[in-house]
Design an enzyme around this catalytic site. Sequence first.
Site, PDB file in Angstrom:
ATOM      1  N   SER A  32       0.803  -1.223   0.000  1.00 41.77           N
ATOM      2  CA  SER A  32       0.000   0.000   0.000  1.00 41.77           C
ATOM      3  C   SER A  32       0.837   1.274   0.000  1.00 41.77           C
ATOM      4  O   SER A  32       0.312   2.352  -0.241  1.00 41.77           O
ATOM      5  CB  SER A  32      -0.961   0.021   1.194  1.00 41.77           C
ATOM      6  N   LYS A  69       0.609   4.473   7.059  1.00 41.55           N
ATOM      7  CA  LYS A  69      -0.029   5.279   6.013  1.00 41.55           C
ATOM      8  C   LYS A  69       0.387   6.733   6.184  1.00 41.55           C
ATOM      9  O   LYS A  69       0.924   7.146   7.192  1.00 41.55           O
ATOM     10  CB  LYS A  69      -1.563   5.212   6.111  1.00 41.55           C
TER      11      LYS A  69
END
Length: 111
Positions: A32, A69
């Site tokens: 990701s 993230k």
Amino acid sequence: IGPDLDIHEQLLLDPSLFRRTPDYLLKVRGESMIDDGSFDGDLVGIRQQGEARDGQIVVARLDGEVTIKRLQRTPGGYRLLPRNPAYAPIEVGPERELVIEGVFCGLLRRD
């Protein structure tokens, strides 16, 4: 050391490898964050702290799950942004439990 994580191994590293000296390393799982240069199996250096600025890469515990993230502040809360177009941003409103565990301060890649 770190956000309630098991220690799998210890490494002796030169602190100058990082922008800021990390408190611990996390192994990246998944893809990701590939557009930020983090790939599956990389070790990311994390500086343990409970707050982060908008745009920083963070280790966050969201509803009990740990993720890495990019943090974005929004009028209604936060968004956790993956850096791979195959993954959708994660909206974090007041009904969700978000804890910032630390901020990214460098990366190691093994051959």
